[in-house]
Design a protein around this motif. Structure first.
Motif, PDB file in Angstrom:
ATOM      1  N   VAL A  13       0.841  -1.204   0.000  1.00  0.00           N
ATOM      2  CA  VAL A  13       0.000   0.000   0.000  1.00  0.00           C
ATOM      3  C   VAL A  13       0.870   1.246   0.000  1.00  0.00           C
ATOM      4  N   ARG A  14       1.951   1.243   0.797  1.00  0.00           N
ATOM      5  CA  ARG A  14       2.880   2.389   0.794  1.00  0.00           C
ATOM      6  C   ARG A  14       3.503   2.575  -0.584  1.00  0.00           C
ATOM      7  N   TYR A  15       3.862   1.478  -1.223  1.00  0.00           N
ATOM      8  CA  TYR A  15       4.456   1.561  -2.557  1.00  0.00           C
ATOM      9  C   TYR A  15       3.454   2.121  -3.569  1.00  0.00           C
ATOM     10  N   LEU A  16       2.248   1.604  -3.545  1.00  0.00           N
ATOM     11  CA  LEU A  16       1.241   2.056  -4.508  1.00  0.00           C
ATOM     12  C   LEU A  16       0.855   3.518  -4.287  1.00  0.00           C
ATOM     13  N   LYS A  17       0.890   3.975  -3.035  1.00  0.00           N
ATOM     14  CA  LYS A  17       0.516   5.356  -2.732  1.00  0.00           C
ATOM     15  C   LYS A  17       1.628   6.343  -3.060  1.00  0.00           C
ATOM     16  N   SER A  18       2.866   5.987  -2.736  1.00  0.00           N
ATOM     17  CA  SER A  18       3.916   7.005  -2.844  1.00  0.00           C
ATOM     18  C   SER A  18       5.269   6.486  -3.314  1.00  0.00           C
ATOM     19  N   GLN A  19       5.361   5.215  -3.670  1.00  0.00           N
ATOM     20  CA  GLN A  19       6.626   4.613  -4.103  1.00  0.00           C
ATOM     21  C   GLN A  19       7.698   4.683  -3.010  1.00  0.00           C
ATOM     22  N   VAL A  46      -2.050 -11.926  -5.466  1.00  0.00           N
ATOM     23  CA  VAL A  46      -2.860 -10.711  -5.363  1.00  0.00           C
ATOM     24  C   VAL A  46      -1.956  -9.475  -5.366  1.00  0.00           C
ATOM     25  N   ILE A  47      -0.828  -9.545  -4.670  1.00  0.00           N
ATOM     26  CA  ILE A  47       0.125  -8.426  -4.672  1.00  0.00           C
ATOM     27  C   ILE A  47       0.582  -8.138  -6.096  1.00  0.00           C
ATOM     28  N   LEU A  48       0.948  -9.178  -6.829  1.00  0.00           N
ATOM     29  CA  LEU A  48       1.423  -8.986  -8.200  1.00  0.00           C
ATOM     30  C   LEU A  48       0.307  -8.467  -9.110  1.00  0.00           C
ATOM     31  N   LEU A  49      -0.905  -8.965  -8.924  1.00  0.00           N
ATOM     32  CA  LEU A  49      -2.044  -8.460  -9.698  1.00  0.00           C
ATOM     33  C   LEU A  49      -2.302  -6.983  -9.396  1.00  0.00           C
ATOM     34  N   ALA A  50      -2.199  -6.612  -8.126  1.00  0.00           N
ATOM     35  CA  ALA A  50      -2.430  -5.208  -7.754  1.00  0.00           C
ATOM     36  C   ALA A  50      -1.422  -4.297  -8.437  1.00  0.00           C
ATOM     37  N   VAL A  51      -0.174  -4.688  -8.432  1.00  0.00           N
ATOM     38  CA  VAL A  51       0.845  -3.862  -9.092  1.00  0.00           C
ATOM     39  C   VAL A  51       0.592  -3.821 -10.595  1.00  0.00           C
ATOM     40  N   PHE A  52       0.197  -4.946 -11.164  1.00  0.00           N
ATOM     41  CA  PHE A  52      -0.084  -4.966 -12.599  1.00  0.00           C
ATOM     42  C   PHE A  52      -1.218  -4.000 -12.952  1.00  0.00           C
ATOM     43  N   PHE A  53      -2.279  -3.989 -12.142  1.00  0.00           N
ATOM     44  CA  PHE A  53      -3.421  -3.128 -12.453  1.00  0.00           C
ATOM     45  C   PHE A  53      -3.191  -1.664 -12.092  1.00  0.00           C
ATOM     46  N   GLU A  55      -0.071  -0.089 -11.336  1.00  0.00           N
ATOM     47  CA  GLU A  55       1.209   0.478 -11.788  1.00  0.00           C
ATOM     48  C   GLU A  55       1.720  -0.288 -12.997  1.00  0.00           C
ATOM     49  N   ARG A  56       0.904  -0.426 -14.005  1.00  0.00           N
ATOM     50  CA  ARG A  56       1.237  -1.265 -15.156  1.00  0.00           C
ATOM     51  C   ARG A  56       2.554  -0.866 -15.817  1.00  0.00           C
ATOM     52  N   ARG A  57       2.806   0.419 -15.916  1.00  0.00           N
ATOM     53  CA  ARG A  57       4.024   0.871 -16.608  1.00  0.00           C
ATOM     54  C   ARG A  57       5.301   0.528 -15.840  1.00  0.00           C
ATOM     55  N   LYS A  58       5.173   0.268 -14.531  1.00  0.00           N
ATOM     56  CA  LYS A  58       6.341  -0.085 -13.721  1.00  0.00           C
ATOM     57  C   LYS A  58       6.349  -1.564 -13.332  1.00  0.00           C
ATOM     58  N   PHE A  59       5.480  -2.344 -13.941  1.00  0.00           N
ATOM     59  CA  PHE A  59       5.324  -3.736 -13.526  1.00  0.00           C
ATOM     60  C   PHE A  59       6.600  -4.549 -13.728  1.00  0.00           C
ATOM     61  N   PHE A  60       7.266  -4.386 -14.860  1.00  0.00           N
ATOM     62  CA  PHE A  60       8.472  -5.177 -15.118  1.00  0.00           C
ATOM     63  C   PHE A  60       9.565  -4.861 -14.099  1.00  0.00           C
ATOM     64  N   ILE A  61       9.740  -3.595 -13.784  1.00  0.00           N
ATOM     65  CA  ILE A  61      10.736  -3.205 -12.777  1.00  0.00           C
ATOM     66  C   ILE A  61      10.338  -3.768 -11.422  1.00  0.00           C
ATOM     67  N   PHE A  62       9.057  -3.655 -11.084  1.00  0.00           N
ATOM     68  CA  PHE A  62       8.572  -4.175  -9.801  1.00  0.00           C
ATOM     69  C   PHE A  62       8.816  -5.675  -9.706  1.00  0.00           C
ATOM     70  N   ILE A  63       8.422  -6.415 -10.735  1.00  0.00           N
ATOM     71  CA  ILE A  63       8.531  -7.874 -10.676  1.00  0.00           C
ATOM     72  C   ILE A  63       9.991  -8.310 -10.577  1.00  0.00           C
TER      73      ILE A  63
END
Length: 191
Positions: A13-19, A46-53, A55-63
């Motif tokens: 949640v912290r990552y999705l809100k403010s990186q 679910v964590i990976l799905l949340a990031v995909f939905f 923060e799609r543009r940063k998904f590869f870096i996140f994964i």
């Protein structure tokens, strides 16, 4: 397991809100949850799905960063058992046992009862909690953070599914669903 999943959810949640959260740390904590109880993999999806939905543009870096953190504890654990000459015992007690545990639960779904009965059988308190979560999501759907309300519902359903796929049907398997869901709801209101 629940403590580590709760921390990984808070970091997400912290990552999705403010990186402002370390993605490697999210992976490390998630890995600890899986090492303790393999059913935690459902919530990690679910964590990976949340990031995909979200923060799609940063998904590869996140994964990539997530997998670095996720594999470190697993490799360290495997190395520790291997160096002690117990890798076969580790495999038998962890992998084979958990496969049997979940496989037996999945066979119940396929052969002994139909999937709809399986989905709705069980503890009324848990079912009321899921209905409550659904109503909260519907009530707050116009809320400014409505995207996170979907994450709340997914998180609760992942725990519900994880508890249902085991061969034993016991109430305490559902406790983590309450903890993670309340944490997400509080974070959604706070941020």
């Amino acid at each position: 397991m629940t403590t580590f999943l709760g921390i990984s959810l808070w970091l997400l949640v912290r990552y999705l809100k403010s990186q402002k959260s370390s993605v490697v740390l999210i992976g490390l904590v998630s890995s600890a949850a899986v090492l303790l109880k393999h059913v935690a993999i459902v919530n990690i999806l679910v964590i990976l799905l949340a990031v995909f939905f979200y923060e799609r543009r940063k998904f590869f870096i996140f994964i990539t960063q997530f997998l670095v953190g996720f594999t470190i504890p697993i490799i360290a654990t495997l190395w520790w058992f291997y160096s002690g000459g117990a890798i076969r015992e580790f495999y038998d007690l962890v992998v084979n046992f958990n496969l049997f545990y979940v496989q037996d639960g999945l066979q119940v779904i396929g052969s002994k009862i139909n999937p709809i009965t399986w989905l709705f059988r069980g503890h009324p308190i848990v079912q009321f909690f899921l209905i409550f979560i659904l109503l909260v999501v519907l009530k707050f759907r116009s809320f400014h953070n409505r995207g996170y309300l979907g994450l709340i519902l997914l998180w609760a359903l992942a725990y519900y599914f994880g508890a249902k796929i085991t061969s034993r049907h016991v109430f305490h398997y559902y406790y983590p669903m309450i903890q993670g869901t309340l944490l997400l709801f509080a974070a959604t209101l706070h941020y």
